[in-house]
Design a protein around this motif. Structure first.
Motif, PDB file in Angstrom:
ATOM      1  N   THR A 314       0.836  -1.211   0.000  1.00  0.00           N
ATOM      2  CA  THR A 314       0.000   0.000   0.000  1.00  0.00           C
ATOM      3  C   THR A 314       0.867   1.256   0.000  1.00  0.00           C
ATOM      4  O   THR A 314       0.523   2.266  -0.613  1.00  0.00           O
ATOM      5  N   GLY A 315       2.013   1.195   0.649  1.00  0.00           N
ATOM      6  CA  GLY A 315       2.958   2.318   0.660  1.00  0.00           C
ATOM      7  C   GLY A 315       3.447   2.617  -0.743  1.00  0.00           C
ATOM      8  O   GLY A 315       3.504   3.774  -1.180  1.00  0.00           O
ATOM      9  N   ILE A 316       3.786   1.557  -1.480  1.00  0.00           N
ATOM     10  CA  ILE A 316       4.255   1.735  -2.857  1.00  0.00           C
ATOM     11  C   ILE A 316       3.137   2.344  -3.704  1.00  0.00           C
ATOM     12  O   ILE A 316       3.360   3.263  -4.503  1.00  0.00           O
ATOM     13  N   LEU A 317       1.906   1.836  -3.484  1.00  0.00           N
ATOM     14  CA  LEU A 317       0.771   2.332  -4.268  1.00  0.00           C
ATOM     15  C   LEU A 317       0.536   3.823  -4.025  1.00  0.00           C
ATOM     16  O   LEU A 317       0.291   4.579  -4.965  1.00  0.00           O
ATOM     17  N   ILE A 318       0.645   4.248  -2.759  1.00  0.00           N
ATOM     18  CA  ILE A 318       0.460   5.675  -2.448  1.00  0.00           C
ATOM     19  C   ILE A 318       1.415   6.499  -3.306  1.00  0.00           C
ATOM     20  O   ILE A 318       1.033   7.481  -3.958  1.00  0.00           O
ATOM     21  N   HIS A 319       2.700   6.023  -3.319  1.00  0.00           N
ATOM     22  CA  HIS A 319       3.718   6.764  -4.039  1.00  0.00           C
ATOM     23  C   HIS A 319       3.400   6.837  -5.536  1.00  0.00           C
ATOM     24  O   HIS A 319       3.429   7.917  -6.137  1.00  0.00           O
ATOM     25  N   ILE A 320       3.049   5.707  -6.115  1.00  0.00           N
ATOM     26  CA  ILE A 320       2.788   5.666  -7.561  1.00  0.00           C
ATOM     27  C   ILE A 320       1.581   6.540  -7.912  1.00  0.00           C
ATOM     28  O   ILE A 320       1.624   7.365  -8.833  1.00  0.00           O
ATOM     29  N   PHE A 321       0.493   6.336  -7.133  1.00  0.00           N
ATOM     30  CA  PHE A 321      -0.725   7.101  -7.445  1.00  0.00           C
ATOM     31  C   PHE A 321      -0.506   8.604  -7.260  1.00  0.00           C
ATOM     32  O   PHE A 321      -0.995   9.415  -8.033  1.00  0.00           O
ATOM     33  N   ARG A 322       0.273   8.947  -6.217  1.00  0.00           N
ATOM     34  CA  ARG A 322       0.474  10.369  -5.928  1.00  0.00           C
ATOM     35  C   ARG A 322       1.225  11.065  -7.067  1.00  0.00           C
ATOM     36  O   ARG A 322       0.767  12.089  -7.588  1.00  0.00           O
ATOM     37  N   ILE A 323       2.329  10.469  -7.491  1.00  0.00           N
ATOM     38  CA  ILE A 323       3.112  11.176  -8.506  1.00  0.00           C
ATOM     39  C   ILE A 323       2.436  11.132  -9.864  1.00  0.00           C
ATOM     40  O   ILE A 323       2.773  11.888 -10.758  1.00  0.00           O
ATOM     41  N   ASN A 324       1.452  10.235 -10.003  1.00  0.00           N
ATOM     42  CA  ASN A 324       0.740  10.194 -11.278  1.00  0.00           C
ATOM     43  C   ASN A 324      -0.594  10.925 -11.230  1.00  0.00           C
ATOM     44  O   ASN A 324      -1.413  10.811 -12.144  1.00  0.00           O
TER      45      ASN A 324
END
Lengths: 380, 576
Positions: A314-324
């Motif tokens: 979920t941490g990785i997903l936050i990062h990916i979704f945020r920068i995109n």
């Protein structure tokens, strides 16, 4: 002084995942073959004996289970298939429950209902807080993106508030863990009442604690280097994440999308990689059951791995979704991340498997103190 | 007397003798002695080619005396005597010199050992010149058999012999058959019912027309010898019956040890401390309960009670370890939640299926506690009011090294087995010896375990040493086979090398009568001389050595033979 046997101890211990310990007939092969067992701190045979007989006090005050790093040589060489390695593992769970004064550790280890219930209640509290509490203070879910096209995370979950929460949770966990370590210290060093350790010894040997926490040298004495490495990656990744989240959240949780080589991102990537690598080795190991230490998995072992993996994902997903710039996906990931992380930290660190991050290095320190212990003067 | 023509054979015994003794030197040294026709050496004299060599030489060289210098005559004397017989000379014209056990195996100096071998062979050569041909004799056999003891061993032997249609007299001291097995509930390691084993056996014995059972009966002094015994048996203390029989089987068994003499265990002082025999009764009744009528929550089973301890009995009673493990299964079945403690000194699981039984039982959630017979037995005391249990066992637990207190509600003492009080009278009446542990002594512990040194008397079951049911039954059947073989032959060979009294020299002092261990010498008032019963005589030579008048000659051990042998040994020693 004779010790009164407590046969019911056996039934208590079985709940912590103990194997067929009654099969042991005390040939002593396990102790002889153990690379970590040493004079004055012999194991595992004598601990199996205490468990079989139900000598509770002696068992509760022993430091040896923490000195075992579970290479599995004892289990491999046991002529009776009594599985001494897993017995030591089970003892560590038992001792964890004994150091804990709240009684929750015992509940979590022995009752799935308690553990799952606890997780669900805290996950629900986190979700409620994000859905109702933070909006009540004026923070909102916004699909409006930053100039760089990233999601405005701090508009929805401001770092100042999250950090206050992080600090308070860390304080609760730390208080619990420290009180447990003090109990561990009392049991191992003082309870038998026969010896005493000088304050100077306490100070002089303190470096061992730091050294063992950072380097984990005992692993290399018994385990192949690969496992030491993957465990070290996991530990260092976790430690870095812990520090940046609790202490430097302002710096870590930014709305601005920093360049790839910015320390915020590289440090985060390293920690993520370390965690994933360690988790991958442990999960695959427990599925393949090739290493003896991974052959017998208690519910608590799986729960820990699953929760930590979900936290990382979920941490990785936050990062990916945020920068995109995917706002809703970011928010959902963030809430899920917190809903898993919070109960995990609350359960695992003071009460369950993760407490070994403190007990392991402290045990080495306490062992050293015991080596320097001198007989206590009688009170006559 | 014909001129002696002696053949001497020196055996290498592979390297056993040849390594320490120069066998060729021995052969050449003695080859020139008077009367020695040839002296040879060979790798294995006992082998078929070795024996063929002797037979051929006897025929070709017309030998009438043979000497083999090899191992102990205990091992191969009979082999070479038979070879001599095949070649047509009397087997007693053979002599053996022991140059292995008494020479090559016990010395380290080759030249000294060779000299000693020469001495021993010369002694044999001197002796054999005086050997006389002796004739084999035999006596007829009464086909009836006396079996003493109606336990599982005695009954099995009786049935085996009766099955061949021969008469059996089965004498039992108690008022019922069955012995110890009748007092057991289950047997180890298969947990099958002892009652279902013993009751059909009792019925078969009672219904067998060839077995006459005497209950409440004791035997008196047995007279006679192999094939021809007789005695009076005393039934119900007064009715006496005369019986005659050719063979005897003693199957008198053992009795449980009484732990009251062990102060540490408080037996008969502390309630709920019971013996294994009493516990079997409890199991047979179907209820494991304390004296207060409650289910015990903690049961301790103490091993080696009166066993393996110099204060009581040094021997192991062999069956208790497995019986104690059997109790685990029975207690666990009756009281699933009870804590069971096996308080033991060593776990002995020697028999077929026993180790597996032990391994299987260890998974029954029991706690093994080890004590050391040398440093002190566990101590049992009555628990106090605050203890929440009936009994406390204090002990120094060996595998943990700590002193512990075991809280229990019931203690089972695994009592040893020991000889019956009247065992000495029994052995005296049938002419058998007892070992230090009061067990009947067998003829040979390995090669002849059911026979005794008294011909026609066999020992089976517990009286020969503690044993379990399969071992007792095996012995019973083995003894039956031995007896049936003698009955089938209708006669048995008796000792040839007996003592002989020269009535003209006998002064009638009766020293010989007093020293004879086999009651074979008696005094004949009419002749005023001692007489040897050649059937009873075992040729031990005690009477001959004791006779102050030199009136007793022991065949094959005559004065001239023995003196010649001594001269042989001494003469050469002087030379070196």
């Amino acid at each position: 002084m004779s010790v009164r046997l407590q046969p019911e101890l056996r039934n208590q211990l079985i709940q912590f995942g103990i194997g067929d310990w009654n099969a042991c007939y005390h040939c002593g092969t396990c102790t002889a073959i153990c690379p970590l067992s040493e004079k004055g701190f012999l194991f595992p045979r004598n601990k199996i004996r205490l468990m079989q007989m139900g000598v509770k006090d002696e068992l509760e005050t022993s430091v040896e289970p923490w000195l075992c790093y579970y290479c599995g040589d004892c289990t491999k060489s046991c002529p009776r298939d009594a599985n001494p390695g897993e017995l030591m593992m089970s003892l560590r769970r038992y001792l964890t429950s004994k150091y804990d004064w709240t009684g929750l550790s015992r509940k979590f280890y022995t009752s799935g209902v308690w553990e799952l219930g606890f997780i669900l209640v805290f996950a629900a509290l986190v979700v409620i807080a994000f859905l109702f509490l933070l909006p009540a203070y004026g923070f909102k879910f916004t699909t409006e993106l930053t100039a760089q096209g990233g999601v405005q995370v701090n508009a929805f979950a401001p770092w100042e508030y999250i950090e206050i929460f992080d600090w308070s949770m860390a304080a609760v966990v730390a208080l619990l863990l420290i009180s447990n370590i003090l109990r561990m210290y009392y049991k191992i060093i003082w309870k038998d009442g026969k010896t005493t350790v000088s304050i100077w010894t306490h100070i002089r040997e303190f470096w061992l604690l730091i050294y063992n926490f950072v380097v984990q040298p005992r692993f290399s004495k018994c385990e192949d280097k690969n496992y030491w490495l993957s465990h070290w990656f996991l530990m260092s990744g976790y430690t870095i994440m812990f520090i940046v989240i609790v202490v430097y959240l302002e710096w870590f949780q930014t709305d601005e999308i920093l360049p790839f080589w910015h320390p915020q991102r590289t440090l985060g990537y390293y920690a993520t990689f370390g965690l994933l690598f360690g988790l991958f080795v442990a999960i695959i190991g427990r599925i393949r059951k090739k290493r003896i230490k991974f052959q017998f998995s208690h519910v608590s072992d799986w729960l820990f791995l699953i929760m930590l993996t979900l936290t990382v994902i979920t941490g990785i997903l936050i990062h990916i979704f945020r920068i995109n710039g995917m706002a809703w996906a970011t928010y959902i990931s963030y809430i899920a991340h917190m809903a898993i992380l919070v109960p995990m930290i609350l359960i695992e660190v003071p009460f369950s498997k993760w407490s070994h991050l403190a007990y392991r290095p402290f045990a080495v320190y306490f062992q050293q103190l015991k080596k320097h212990a001198v007989p206590r003067k009688s009170n006559q | 007397m014909e001129e002696p023509r002696i053949g001497v054979y020196i055996c290498w015994c592979g390297t056993n003798i040849a390594k320490m003794v120069d066998v060729e030197a021995v052969a050449s040294e003695v080859s020139s002695m008077p009367h020695v026709v040839l002296a040879k050496n060979y790798k294995y004299m006992c082998s078929d080619p070795g024996q063929e060599l002797i037979i051929k030489d006897i025929k070709v060289h017309n030998l009438n005396r043979v000497i083999v210098a090899a191992c102990s005559p205990r091992i191969h004397e009979l082999t070479f005597r038979t070879a001599c017989e095949k070649a047509g000379i009397n087997p007693y014209l053979f002599e053996m010199a022991n140059i292995r056990e008494q020479d090559s195996w016990v010395h380290t100096d080759r030249s000294e050992a060779t000299k000693k071998a020469i001495d021993l062979v010369i002694a044999a050569i001197r002796r054999v010149r005086f050997h006389e041909a002796l004739e084999k004799r035999s006596v007829s056999v009464n086909p009836a058999t006396l079996v003493i003891g109606g336990g599982i061993a005695g009954m099995t032997a009786s049935l085996e012999i009766a099955a061949s249609g021969k008469q059996v007299y089965l004498v039992e001291k108690a008022d019922h058959l069955g012995g110890m097995v009748a007092q057991l509930d289950l047997t180890f390691p298969h947990l099958s019912s002892a009652q279902q084993i013993i009751h059909p056996l009792i019925q078969r014995v009672k219904n067998n027309p060839n077995i006459k059972v005497f209950l409440n009966t004791q035997i008196q002094q047995v007279h006679g010898y192999i094939g021809n015994f007789n005695t009076t048996i005393l039934q119900n203390g007064n009715e006496s019956v005369e019986i005659e029989f050719g063979n005897i089987i003693a199957a008198v068994g053992l009795k449980p040890f009484d732990p009251v003499v062990i102060p540490e265990y408080g037996y008969k002082k502390i309630p709920d401390v019971v013996t294994s025999v009493e516990f079997e009764q409890m199991l047979l009744s179907g209820l494991i309960q304390t004296s207060e009528g409650k289910d015990p929550r903690n049961v301790a089973i103490i091993h080696c009670v009166g066993s393996r301890n110099k204060k009581f009995h040094e021997y192991c009673s062999r069956v208790c370890c497995m019986t104690a493990l059997k109790y685990v299964h029975q207690i666990r079945a009756a009281l699933p939640d009870a804590n069971i403690f096996e308080v033991y000194a060593d776990m002995r699981a020697y028999g077929k299926g026993h180790e597996e039984f032990y391994a299987h039982t260890t998974h029954k959630q029991i706690i093994f506690l080890m004590f050391d017979q040398q440093t002190g037995l566990p101590r049992i005391r009555k628990a106090g009011a605050a203890d929440k249990c009936n009994i406390i066992i204090e002990m120094d637990e060996l595998l943990s090294g700590i002193s512990i207190e075991v809280p229990v509600d019931m203690v089972v003492l695994m009592t040893n087995m020991e000889a019956h009080d009247d065992v000495k009278e029994v052995v005296r009446s049938i002419g058998v010896s007892l070992c230090g542990n009061q067990f009947f002594i067998e003829k040979h512990p390995k090669l002849d375990p059911v026979a005794t040194t008294t011909g026609g008397v066999y020992i089976v079951g517990g009286c020969q040493g503690p044993k379990d049911i399969p071992d007792s039954v095996s012995q019973a059947r083995a003894a039956a086979a031995r007896i049936l073989a003698t009955i089938a032959q209708e006669s048995v060979p008796v000792e040839v090398t007996t003592a002989q009294v020269n009535e003209l020299l006998c002064c009638g002092c009766q020293t010989c009568v007093r020293v004879c261990p086999y009651s074979a010498v008696s005094y004949d008032e009419s002749k005023k001389s001692s007489v040897v019963n050649e059937v009873l005589c075992k040729g031990c030579g005690t009477c001959g050595a004791a006779c102050p008048a030199g009136a007793i000659k022991c065949k094959h051990f005559t004065d001239s033979q023995i003196l010649a042998e001594i001269e042989g040994i001494m003469s050469l020693s002087y030379k070196y």
